[in-house]
Design an enzyme around this catalytic site. Sequence first.
Site, PDB file in Angstrom:
ATOM      1  N   LYS A  58       0.788  -1.238   0.000  1.00  0.00           N
ATOM      2  CA  LYS A  58       0.000   0.000   0.000  1.00  0.00           C
ATOM      3  C   LYS A  58       0.818   1.285   0.000  1.00  0.00           C
ATOM      4  O   LYS A  58       0.317   2.362   0.347  1.00  0.00           O
ATOM      5  CB  LYS A  58      -1.016   0.035   1.166  1.00  0.00           C
ATOM      6  CG  LYS A  58      -1.842  -1.207   1.340  1.00  0.00           C
ATOM      7  CD  LYS A  58      -2.350  -1.807   0.067  1.00  0.00           C
ATOM      8  CE  LYS A  58      -3.447  -1.008  -0.592  1.00  0.00           C
ATOM      9  NZ  LYS A  58      -3.833  -1.647  -1.895  1.00  0.00           N
TER      10      LYS A  58
ATOM     11  N   HIS B 114       7.130  -7.366  -2.496  1.00  0.00           N
ATOM     12  CA  HIS B 114       6.896  -6.712  -1.199  1.00  0.00           C
ATOM     13  C   HIS B 114       7.814  -7.321  -0.137  1.00  0.00           C
ATOM     14  O   HIS B 114       7.613  -7.097   1.055  1.00  0.00           O
ATOM     15  CB  HIS B 114       5.454  -6.915  -0.744  1.00  0.00           C
ATOM     16  CG  HIS B 114       4.440  -6.031  -1.401  1.00  0.00           C
ATOM     17  ND1 HIS B 114       4.688  -4.718  -1.709  1.00  0.00           N
ATOM     18  CD2 HIS B 114       3.146  -6.267  -1.775  1.00  0.00           C
ATOM     19  CE1 HIS B 114       3.604  -4.193  -2.267  1.00  0.00           C
ATOM     20  NE2 HIS B 114       2.666  -5.112  -2.320  1.00  0.00           N
TER      21      HIS B 114
ATOM     22  N   SER C  82      -4.770   2.749   4.145  1.00  0.00           N
ATOM     23  CA  SER C  82      -4.946   2.068   2.869  1.00  0.00           C
ATOM     24  C   SER C  82      -4.924   0.542   3.078  1.00  0.00           C
ATOM     25  O   SER C  82      -5.733  -0.192   2.488  1.00  0.00           O
ATOM     26  CB  SER C  82      -3.836   2.510   1.907  1.00  0.00           C
ATOM     27  OG  SER C  82      -3.985   1.924   0.655  1.00  0.00           O
TER      28      SER C  82
HETATM   29  P1  A3P Z   1      -5.316   4.541  -1.179  1.00  0.00           P
HETATM   30  O1  A3P Z   1      -5.878   3.272  -0.613  1.00  0.00           O
HETATM   31  O2  A3P Z   1      -4.878   5.500  -0.111  1.00  0.00           O
HETATM   32  O3  A3P Z   1      -6.186   5.191  -2.176  1.00  0.00           O
HETATM   33  P2  A3P Z   1      -0.180  -0.396  -3.570  1.00  0.00           P
HETATM   34  O4  A3P Z   1      -0.190  -0.376  -5.040  1.00  0.00           O
HETATM   35  O5  A3P Z   1       1.179  -0.359  -2.951  1.00  0.00           O
HETATM   36  O6  A3P Z   1      -1.047  -1.470  -3.018  1.00  0.00           O
HETATM   37  O7  A3P Z   1      -0.807   1.003  -3.089  1.00  0.00           O
HETATM   38  C1  A3P Z   1      -2.159   1.287  -3.298  1.00  0.00           C
HETATM   39  C2  A3P Z   1      -2.384   2.750  -2.967  1.00  0.00           C
HETATM   40  O8  A3P Z   1      -1.776   3.565  -3.977  1.00  0.00           O
HETATM   41  C3  A3P Z   1      -3.851   3.108  -2.915  1.00  0.00           C
HETATM   42  O9  A3P Z   1      -3.955   4.157  -1.950  1.00  0.00           O
HETATM   43  C4  A3P Z   1      -4.066   3.602  -4.341  1.00  0.00           C
HETATM   44  O10 A3P Z   1      -5.195   4.423  -4.518  1.00  0.00           O
HETATM   45  C5  A3P Z   1      -2.780   4.404  -4.548  1.00  0.00           C
HETATM   46  N1  A3P Z   1      -2.482   4.637  -5.965  1.00  0.00           N
HETATM   47  C6  A3P Z   1      -2.397   3.738  -6.969  1.00  0.00           C
HETATM   48  N2  A3P Z   1      -2.165   4.356  -8.140  1.00  0.00           N
HETATM   49  C7  A3P Z   1      -2.108   5.681  -7.870  1.00  0.00           C
HETATM   50  C8  A3P Z   1      -1.920   6.858  -8.670  1.00  0.00           C
HETATM   51  N3  A3P Z   1      -1.767   6.789  -9.978  1.00  0.00           N
HETATM   52  N4  A3P Z   1      -1.934   8.050  -8.041  1.00  0.00           N
HETATM   53  C9  A3P Z   1      -2.104   8.149  -6.700  1.00  0.00           C
HETATM   54  N5  A3P Z   1      -2.301   7.073  -5.898  1.00  0.00           N
HETATM   55  C10 A3P Z   1      -2.303   5.858  -6.480  1.00  0.00           C
END
Ligand code: A3P
Length: 331
Positions: A64, A128, A158
Amino acid sequence: MEEVLGSERIKELLEQYVPKKREIVMHEYKGVIFPLGVFKPSVLQALETWEARPEDVFVVSYAKAGTTWLQEVVSAIANGGDLEKLNKTHTYFRVPFIEATSFFQGSDIPETYEIVDKMKSPRTIKSHLPGHLLPPDVFKKKARIVYVARNPKDMCVSYYYYHTMHQALPTPKSWNDFFEDFYTGKITFGPWWEHYLFYWNLRHEPNVLFVKFEDMKKDLKAVVERVTEFMNYTLTDDVINGIVDHCSFESMKKNPMTNPDSLRDRIRKQLDQQAKKEEDDTLVEPKQEKISFMRKGKVGDWRNHFTVAQNEAFDAFVQEKLAGSGLAFDY
Ligand code: A3P
Protein backbone atom coordinates in the site's frame (compact mmCIF):
# COMPACT_ATOMS: atom_id res chain seq x y z
CA MET A 1 4.78 -13.83 -18.42
CA GLU A 2 2.16 -12.74 -20.87
CA GLU A 3 3.70 -15.12 -23.39
CA VAL A 4 3.78 -17.96 -20.91
CA LEU A 5 0.26 -17.29 -19.68
CA GLY A 6 -0.82 -16.98 -23.25
CA SER A 7 0.58 -20.40 -24.17
CA GLU A 8 -1.92 -23.02 -25.26
CA ARG A 9 -1.15 -25.26 -22.29
CA ILE A 10 -1.79 -22.51 -19.76
CA LYS A 11 -4.98 -21.43 -21.54
CA GLU A 12 -6.16 -25.01 -21.37
CA LEU A 13 -5.36 -25.17 -17.65
CA LEU A 14 -7.13 -21.90 -16.94
CA GLU A 15 -10.25 -23.17 -18.65
CA GLN A 16 -10.27 -26.30 -16.51
CA TYR A 17 -9.45 -24.44 -13.33
CA VAL A 18 -12.18 -24.43 -10.72
CA PRO A 19 -11.63 -21.62 -8.22
CA LYS A 20 -11.93 -22.58 -4.58
CA LYS A 21 -12.51 -20.42 -1.59
CA ARG A 22 -9.13 -19.71 -0.07
CA GLU A 23 -8.98 -20.40 3.59
CA ILE A 24 -7.18 -17.58 5.32
CA VAL A 25 -4.42 -19.25 7.26
CA MET A 26 -1.43 -17.20 8.30
CA HIS A 27 2.08 -18.61 8.58
CA GLU A 28 5.36 -17.16 9.71
CA TYR A 29 8.48 -17.34 7.57
CA LYS A 30 11.76 -16.08 9.03
CA GLY A 31 9.97 -13.70 11.38
CA VAL A 32 7.43 -12.37 8.85
CA ILE A 33 3.71 -13.21 8.69
CA PHE A 34 2.09 -14.24 5.38
CA PRO A 35 -1.28 -15.66 4.28
CA LEU A 36 -0.62 -19.23 3.20
CA GLY A 37 -2.97 -19.09 0.21
CA VAL A 38 -0.84 -16.54 -1.60
CA PHE A 39 2.66 -16.70 -0.16
CA LYS A 40 3.76 -20.28 0.26
CA PRO A 41 6.76 -21.33 2.36
CA SER A 42 7.96 -23.43 -0.60
CA VAL A 43 8.05 -20.31 -2.81
CA LEU A 44 9.75 -18.16 -0.18
CA GLN A 45 12.33 -20.88 0.20
CA ALA A 46 12.83 -21.27 -3.55
CA LEU A 47 13.48 -17.53 -3.80
CA GLU A 48 16.49 -17.91 -1.53
CA THR A 49 18.36 -19.51 -4.43
CA TRP A 50 16.47 -17.87 -7.30
CA GLU A 51 18.68 -16.42 -10.04
CA ALA A 52 18.38 -12.74 -10.81
CA ARG A 53 19.81 -11.00 -13.88
CA PRO A 54 21.86 -7.77 -13.77
CA GLU A 55 19.39 -6.12 -16.17
CA ASP A 56 16.33 -6.86 -13.96
CA VAL A 57 14.41 -3.91 -12.51
CA PHE A 58 12.65 -4.62 -9.22
CA VAL A 59 9.83 -2.46 -7.89
CA VAL A 60 10.01 -3.07 -4.15
CA SER A 61 7.79 -1.67 -1.40
CA TYR A 62 5.75 -2.37 1.67
CA ALA A 63 2.11 -3.08 0.80
CA LYS A 64 0.00 0.00 0.00
CA ALA A 65 2.96 2.32 -0.42
CA GLY A 66 2.16 3.09 -4.07
CA THR A 67 3.57 -0.09 -5.65
CA THR A 68 1.06 -0.32 -8.50
CA TRP A 69 1.67 3.30 -9.34
CA LEU A 70 5.44 2.85 -9.48
CA GLN A 71 5.03 -0.45 -11.36
CA GLU A 72 3.20 1.45 -14.07
CA VAL A 73 5.89 4.15 -14.20
CA VAL A 74 8.70 1.57 -14.43
CA SER A 75 6.84 -0.52 -16.99
CA ALA A 76 6.06 2.54 -19.10
CA ILE A 77 9.74 3.52 -19.11
CA ALA A 78 10.88 -0.03 -19.87
CA ASN A 79 8.53 0.03 -22.86
CA GLY A 80 9.89 3.35 -24.10
CA GLY A 81 6.60 5.09 -23.28
CA ASP A 82 4.68 3.03 -25.86
CA LEU A 83 1.26 3.45 -24.27
CA GLU A 84 -0.53 1.48 -26.94
CA LYS A 85 1.65 -1.52 -26.11
CA LEU A 86 1.15 -1.06 -22.37
CA ASN A 87 -2.61 -0.97 -22.75
CA LYS A 88 -2.64 -4.41 -24.33
CA THR A 89 -1.54 -6.22 -21.16
CA HIS A 90 -2.42 -5.70 -17.52
CA THR A 91 0.30 -4.33 -15.19
CA TYR A 92 -0.06 -7.56 -13.19
CA PHE A 93 1.47 -9.46 -16.12
CA ARG A 94 3.96 -6.79 -17.19
CA VAL A 95 5.44 -6.48 -13.69
CA PRO A 96 4.71 -9.82 -12.00
CA PHE A 97 4.62 -10.21 -8.23
CA ILE A 98 7.46 -12.63 -7.76
CA GLU A 99 6.67 -14.10 -4.33
CA ALA A 100 2.94 -14.48 -4.94
CA THR A 101 1.24 -17.61 -6.08
CA SER A 102 -0.58 -16.76 -9.27
CA PHE A 103 -4.20 -15.61 -9.06
CA PHE A 104 -4.79 -18.35 -11.54
CA GLN A 105 -4.00 -21.23 -9.23
CA GLY A 106 -4.17 -24.78 -10.39
CA SER A 107 -2.03 -27.78 -9.75
CA ASP A 108 -0.11 -27.53 -13.03
CA ILE A 109 0.13 -23.76 -13.27
CA PRO A 110 3.69 -22.64 -12.54
CA GLU A 111 4.47 -20.35 -9.65
CA THR A 112 5.00 -16.71 -10.61
CA TYR A 113 8.77 -16.91 -10.11
CA GLU A 114 8.91 -19.82 -12.56
CA ILE A 115 7.01 -17.75 -15.08
CA VAL A 116 9.43 -14.85 -14.45
CA ASP A 117 12.29 -17.26 -15.20
CA LYS A 118 10.98 -17.57 -18.73
CA MET A 119 10.53 -13.85 -19.35
CA LYS A 120 12.86 -12.05 -21.74
CA SER A 121 15.23 -9.39 -20.41
CA PRO A 122 14.97 -6.66 -19.34
CA ARG A 123 12.40 -7.94 -16.83
CA THR A 124 10.36 -5.69 -14.56
CA ILE A 125 9.38 -7.45 -11.33
CA LYS A 126 7.36 -6.51 -8.23
CA SER A 127 8.13 -7.58 -4.67
CA HIS A 128 6.90 -6.71 -1.20
CA LEU A 129 9.58 -8.81 0.46
CA PRO A 130 11.55 -7.32 3.31
CA GLY A 131 15.28 -7.12 2.62
CA HIS A 132 16.22 -10.36 4.33
CA LEU A 133 13.75 -12.31 2.16
CA LEU A 134 14.37 -10.72 -1.23
CA PRO A 135 16.39 -13.22 -3.31
CA PRO A 136 20.04 -12.62 -2.33
CA ASP A 137 21.04 -12.91 -5.98
CA VAL A 138 19.26 -9.60 -6.65
CA PHE A 139 21.91 -7.92 -4.49
CA LYS A 140 24.74 -10.08 -5.79
CA LYS A 141 23.93 -9.36 -9.45
CA LYS A 142 23.27 -5.70 -8.60
CA ALA A 143 19.91 -5.74 -10.34
CA ARG A 144 18.16 -2.38 -10.13
CA ILE A 145 15.78 -1.79 -7.23
CA VAL A 146 13.31 1.11 -7.23
CA TYR A 147 11.84 1.30 -3.74
CA VAL A 148 8.74 3.33 -2.92
CA ALA A 149 7.86 4.35 0.64
CA ARG A 150 4.76 6.19 1.86
CA ASN A 151 4.02 7.97 5.09
CA PRO A 152 3.02 5.13 7.41
CA LYS A 153 -0.24 6.76 8.56
CA ASP A 154 -1.76 6.78 5.07
CA MET A 155 -0.26 3.38 4.40
CA CYS A 156 -2.00 2.03 7.50
CA VAL A 157 -5.39 3.39 6.39
CA SER A 158 -4.95 2.07 2.87
CA TYR A 159 -3.90 -1.36 4.20
CA TYR A 160 -6.92 -1.43 6.52
CA TYR A 161 -9.30 -0.99 3.57
CA TYR A 162 -7.33 -3.50 1.55
CA HIS A 163 -7.88 -6.08 4.29
CA THR A 164 -11.61 -5.43 4.12
CA MET A 165 -11.72 -6.14 0.38
CA HIS A 166 -9.03 -8.73 -0.40
CA GLN A 167 -10.10 -12.37 -0.47
CA ALA A 168 -6.76 -13.64 0.84
CA LEU A 169 -6.35 -11.27 3.78
CA PRO A 170 -8.08 -11.59 7.17
CA THR A 171 -10.89 -9.04 7.59
CA PRO A 172 -10.02 -6.81 10.57
CA LYS A 173 -12.52 -6.77 13.44
CA SER A 174 -12.33 -2.99 13.51
CA TRP A 175 -10.16 -0.06 12.53
CA ASN A 176 -8.80 0.05 16.10
CA ASP A 177 -7.80 -3.60 15.96
CA PHE A 178 -6.04 -3.15 12.64
CA PHE A 179 -4.29 -0.04 13.87
CA GLU A 180 -2.83 -2.04 16.78
CA ASP A 181 -1.62 -4.82 14.49
CA PHE A 182 -0.06 -2.38 12.04
CA TYR A 183 1.63 -0.60 14.86
CA THR A 184 3.18 -3.78 16.21
CA GLY A 185 4.01 -5.20 12.79
CA LYS A 186 1.85 -8.31 13.26
CA ILE A 187 0.56 -8.26 9.71
CA THR A 188 1.40 -9.56 6.25
CA PHE A 189 4.94 -8.42 5.28
CA GLY A 190 5.84 -7.72 8.91
CA PRO A 191 7.02 -4.53 10.59
CA TRP A 192 6.89 -1.70 8.05
CA TRP A 193 9.70 0.26 9.76
CA GLU A 194 12.19 -2.61 9.40
CA HIS A 195 11.15 -2.97 5.75
CA TYR A 196 11.71 0.75 5.14
CA LEU A 197 15.01 1.00 6.98
CA PHE A 198 16.61 -1.96 5.22
CA TYR A 199 16.15 -0.32 1.80
CA TRP A 200 16.66 3.23 3.07
CA ASN A 201 20.11 2.19 4.30
CA LEU A 202 20.94 1.02 0.75
CA ARG A 203 19.76 4.25 -0.88
CA HIS A 204 23.27 5.40 -1.84
CA GLU A 205 24.03 2.18 -3.73
CA PRO A 206 24.15 2.88 -7.48
CA ASN A 207 21.61 0.12 -8.17
CA VAL A 208 19.05 1.42 -5.65
CA LEU A 209 16.63 4.32 -6.02
CA PHE A 210 14.44 5.31 -3.07
CA VAL A 211 11.32 7.31 -3.89
CA LYS A 212 8.40 8.52 -1.81
CA PHE A 213 4.68 8.41 -2.59
CA GLU A 214 4.33 12.01 -1.40
CA ASP A 215 6.98 13.16 -3.92
CA MET A 216 5.10 11.35 -6.68
CA LYS A 217 1.98 13.25 -5.62
CA LYS A 218 3.84 16.55 -5.50
CA ASP A 219 5.63 16.26 -8.84
CA LEU A 220 5.11 13.04 -10.75
CA LYS A 221 7.06 14.29 -13.75
CA ALA A 222 10.19 14.88 -11.65
CA VAL A 223 9.95 11.33 -10.27
CA VAL A 224 9.38 9.83 -13.74
CA GLU A 225 12.50 11.68 -14.91
CA ARG A 226 14.54 10.38 -11.96
CA VAL A 227 13.40 6.81 -12.56
CA THR A 228 14.10 7.13 -16.31
CA GLU A 229 17.65 8.26 -15.62
CA PHE A 230 18.13 5.56 -13.00
CA MET A 231 16.97 2.89 -15.47
CA ASN A 232 19.40 4.34 -18.00
CA TYR A 233 16.77 5.26 -20.59
CA THR A 234 16.61 8.43 -22.63
CA LEU A 235 13.08 9.59 -23.38
CA THR A 236 11.87 12.78 -25.01
CA ASP A 237 9.88 15.33 -23.05
CA ASP A 238 6.75 14.38 -25.01
CA VAL A 239 7.16 10.74 -24.09
CA ILE A 240 7.74 11.63 -20.43
CA ASN A 241 4.59 13.80 -20.48
CA GLY A 242 2.66 10.89 -21.99
CA ILE A 243 3.83 8.62 -19.16
CA VAL A 244 2.85 11.20 -16.54
CA ASP A 245 -0.70 11.44 -17.99
CA HIS A 246 -0.98 7.67 -18.30
CA CYS A 247 0.05 7.29 -14.63
CA SER A 248 -2.28 9.90 -13.11
CA PHE A 249 -4.73 8.52 -10.55
CA GLU A 250 -7.69 9.25 -12.83
CA SER A 251 -6.15 7.55 -15.88
CA MET A 252 -5.03 4.50 -13.93
CA LYS A 253 -8.42 4.17 -12.26
CA LYS A 254 -10.37 4.22 -15.50
CA ASN A 255 -7.89 2.00 -17.39
CA PRO A 256 -8.72 -1.72 -16.98
CA MET A 257 -5.09 -2.54 -17.86
CA THR A 258 -3.75 -0.62 -14.86
CA ASN A 259 -6.60 -0.81 -12.33
CA PRO A 260 -6.27 -4.06 -10.33
CA ASP A 261 -10.09 -4.09 -9.88
CA SER A 262 -10.45 -5.58 -13.35
CA LEU A 263 -8.54 -8.71 -12.28
CA ARG A 264 -10.28 -8.92 -8.91
CA ASP A 265 -13.66 -8.72 -10.63
CA ARG A 266 -12.71 -11.54 -12.94
CA ILE A 267 -11.73 -13.83 -10.02
CA ARG A 268 -14.86 -12.85 -8.13
CA LYS A 269 -17.05 -13.65 -11.12
CA GLN A 270 -15.47 -17.08 -11.36
CA LEU A 271 -16.07 -17.68 -7.65
CA ASP A 272 -19.66 -16.47 -7.86
CA GLN A 273 -20.41 -18.71 -10.82
CA GLN A 274 -18.87 -21.67 -9.02
CA ALA A 275 -20.80 -20.92 -5.82
CA LYS A 276 -24.06 -20.82 -7.80
CA LYS A 277 -23.23 -24.05 -9.57
CA GLU A 278 -22.44 -25.84 -6.35
CA GLU A 279 -25.15 -24.01 -4.42
CA ASP A 280 -22.48 -23.23 -1.87
CA ASP A 281 -22.26 -19.59 -0.93
CA THR A 282 -19.41 -20.27 1.52
CA LEU A 283 -17.17 -20.39 -1.55
CA VAL A 284 -17.25 -16.62 -1.56
CA GLU A 285 -15.74 -14.88 1.44
CA PRO A 286 -17.89 -11.90 2.43
CA LYS A 287 -15.75 -8.91 1.53
CA GLN A 288 -16.34 -5.26 0.79
CA GLU A 289 -17.12 -5.14 -2.89
CA LYS A 290 -17.68 -1.47 -3.37
CA ILE A 291 -14.18 -0.33 -2.43
CA SER A 292 -11.91 0.16 -5.40
CA PHE A 293 -8.22 -0.75 -5.26
CA MET A 294 -7.75 2.77 -6.62
CA ARG A 295 -9.45 4.12 -3.51
CA LYS A 296 -8.39 7.75 -2.93
CA GLY A 297 -4.74 8.05 -3.90
CA LYS A 298 -4.24 11.01 -1.59
CA VAL A 299 -1.88 12.26 1.07
CA GLY A 300 -3.56 12.89 4.43
CA ASP A 301 -6.54 10.52 4.45
CA TRP A 302 -5.24 9.29 7.83
CA ARG A 303 -6.76 12.46 9.32
CA ASN A 304 -10.20 10.96 8.69
CA HIS A 305 -9.33 7.80 10.63
CA PHE A 306 -6.75 8.33 13.40
CA THR A 307 -8.08 9.46 16.79
CA VAL A 308 -6.07 12.14 18.60
CA ALA A 309 -4.70 9.50 20.98
CA GLN A 310 -3.78 7.14 18.13
CA ASN A 311 -2.01 9.95 16.35
CA GLU A 312 0.03 10.97 19.37
CA ALA A 313 1.05 7.41 20.13
CA PHE A 314 1.90 6.73 16.50
CA ASP A 315 4.03 9.87 16.18
CA ALA A 316 6.07 8.85 19.22
CA PHE A 317 6.43 5.33 17.84
CA VAL A 318 7.58 6.52 14.41
CA GLN A 319 10.05 8.89 16.01
CA GLU A 320 11.50 6.07 18.09
CA LYS A 321 11.71 3.60 15.20
CA LEU A 322 13.18 5.99 12.61
CA ALA A 323 15.38 7.95 15.04
CA GLY A 324 18.78 8.82 13.61
CA SER A 325 17.97 7.29 10.20
CA GLY A 326 17.29 10.58 8.42
CA LEU A 327 14.10 9.06 6.98
CA ALA A 328 11.12 11.40 7.32
CA PHE A 329 7.76 11.87 5.64
CA ASP A 330 5.24 14.50 4.63
CA TYR A 331 1.86 13.80 6.14
P1 A3P B 1 -5.32 4.54 -1.18
O1 A3P B 1 -5.88 3.27 -0.61
O2 A3P B 1 -4.88 5.50 -0.11
O3 A3P B 1 -6.19 5.19 -2.18
P2 A3P B 1 -0.18 -0.40 -3.57
O4 A3P B 1 -0.19 -0.38 -5.04
O5 A3P B 1 1.18 -0.36 -2.95
O6 A3P B 1 -1.05 -1.47 -3.02
O7 A3P B 1 -0.81 1.00 -3.09
C1 A3P B 1 -2.16 1.29 -3.30
C2 A3P B 1 -2.38 2.75 -2.97
O8 A3P B 1 -1.78 3.56 -3.98
C3 A3P B 1 -3.85 3.11 -2.92
O9 A3P B 1 -3.95 4.16 -1.95
C4 A3P B 1 -4.07 3.60 -4.34
O10 A3P B 1 -5.19 4.42 -4.52
C5 A3P B 1 -2.78 4.40 -4.55
N1 A3P B 1 -2.48 4.64 -5.97
C6 A3P B 1 -2.40 3.74 -6.97
N2 A3P B 1 -2.16 4.36 -8.14
C7 A3P B 1 -2.11 5.68 -7.87
C8 A3P B 1 -1.92 6.86 -8.67
N3 A3P B 1 -1.77 6.79 -9.98
N4 A3P B 1 -1.93 8.05 -8.04
C9 A3P B 1 -2.10 8.15 -6.70
N5 A3P B 1 -2.30 7.07 -5.90
C10 A3P B 1 -2.30 5.86 -6.48
